[in-house]
Design an enzyme around this catalytic site. Structure first.
Site: not given
Ligand code: NAD
Length: 288
Positions: A53, A97, A120
């Site tokens: 990422k 995460q 997200d």
């Protein structure tokens, strides 16, 4: 028949170049899209995903801020960091995460992220927007699958689509996105009695179960579109998806490989969402 490949790597490269151009355009107004990436603990798979990422941020012209917290970080400390990032004008997207260590309540963490920075797309309000058919920050993996289908000219309208897997982060939002584009959607999961009964009728199969070789050649119709979201590490260290790729590709019309299919698209959609969040931020600022 040999299936055509849904090449997420190639499409990602094109889309990231486009994100970079848009990022450069808003940089003219003194704003660089910024993504905070928070990792708790030392899970090697998570470290790898976070590295990918951060690398994608460099390619896409997005500034990344990386927070590596020790495994024993308390929930209160993590929530305090998120509150600081929520208030930080330089941060337009916040990614925590997953998975988190067991002593941290994932739901509470995700609900603490400001909705406009939820790149997200996991916040209940963002899921609500998706359910009502007007997503602001759509969750990245299913959005990546939709982008792959669109790029290949595969229109879900009127098609039978089967989604295998019903998790909050992949299966459920995937089903909603296909439904909103006019597909007739069936969602299968671990308690589905006979998967094949559903998959043989499908024009499009999206599988996100985490089971190597779950989808076999005899389970699909000739010419079907097969999208493999699964990421499984075998004992020899190799990475495979949920589809028996070598067999299924001889019958499918389209198939996504693992690696190189949905994985890079997920990260690319994260870049798009960060840019979108920065653009919303900028238009809100101009409207003040
Ligand atoms: P999860 O464990 O939360 O959910 C798995 C789902 O699959 C559940 O709904 C379960 O009922 C269903 N399932 C499990 N075994 C099944 C079986 N034998 N038959 C039918 N359904 C079955 O997992 P998740 O977070 O949704 O991830 C699923 C897979 O996708 C994993 O391999 C994960 O690594 C991968 N993943 C990939 C990306 C990407 O970017 N490519 C992103 C997220 C997840």
């Amino acid at each position: 028949m040999v299936a055509r490949i849904l090449d997420g790597k190639a499409l990602s490269a094109r889309l990231r170049a486009r994100v970079r151009q848009r990022a450069e355009a808003i940089a003219q107004h003194g704003l660089q899209p910024g993504l905070a990436v928070v990792l708790v603990g030392e899970n090697p798979a998570s470290q790898l995903y976070v590295n990918n990422k951060v690398r994608a941020c460099v390619e896409s012209g997005v500034r990344s801020l990386r927070y590596n917290l020790p495994r024993q970080t308390s929930e209160t400390e993590l929530l305090a960091l998120i509150c600081r990032l929520n208030a930080d004008e330089q941060v337009h997207g916040i990614l925590v995460q997953l998975p988190l260590p067991d002593h941290i309540d994932v739901r509470r963490v995700l609900e603490t992220i400001a909705i406009e920075k939820d790149v997200d797309g996991f916040h209940a309000q963002n899921v609500g927007h998706l359910t009502l058919g007007h997503p602001r920050l759509p969750s990245c993996t299913p959005a990546g699958v939709m982008a792959l289908l669109d790029d290949a000219g595969i229109d879900p309208a009127g098609k039978n689509a089967v989604v295998i897997g019903a998790s909050n982060i992949v299966g459920k939002p995937m089903a909603l996105m296909l439904l909103s584009r006019g597909a007739t959607v069936t969602v299968c999961h671990a308690q589905t009695r006979d998967l094949t009964q559903h998959t043989v009728l499908a024009d499009i199969v999206v599988v996100a179960a985490g089971c190597p070789k779950l989808v076999q050649k005899q389970m699909i119709q000739s010419g079907a579109v097969i999208v493999d979201v699964g990421i499984n590490r075998l004992p020899d260290g190799s990475i495979v998806g949920d589809v028996d790729f070598d067999q299924v590709k001889t019958k499918a019309g389209w198939i996504s490989p693992v690696p190189g299919g949905v994985g890079p698209m997920t990260v690319t959609m994260l870049m798009e969402n960060t840019l979108r969040a920065a653009e919303y931020h900028q238009s809100a600022r101009l409207a003040e």
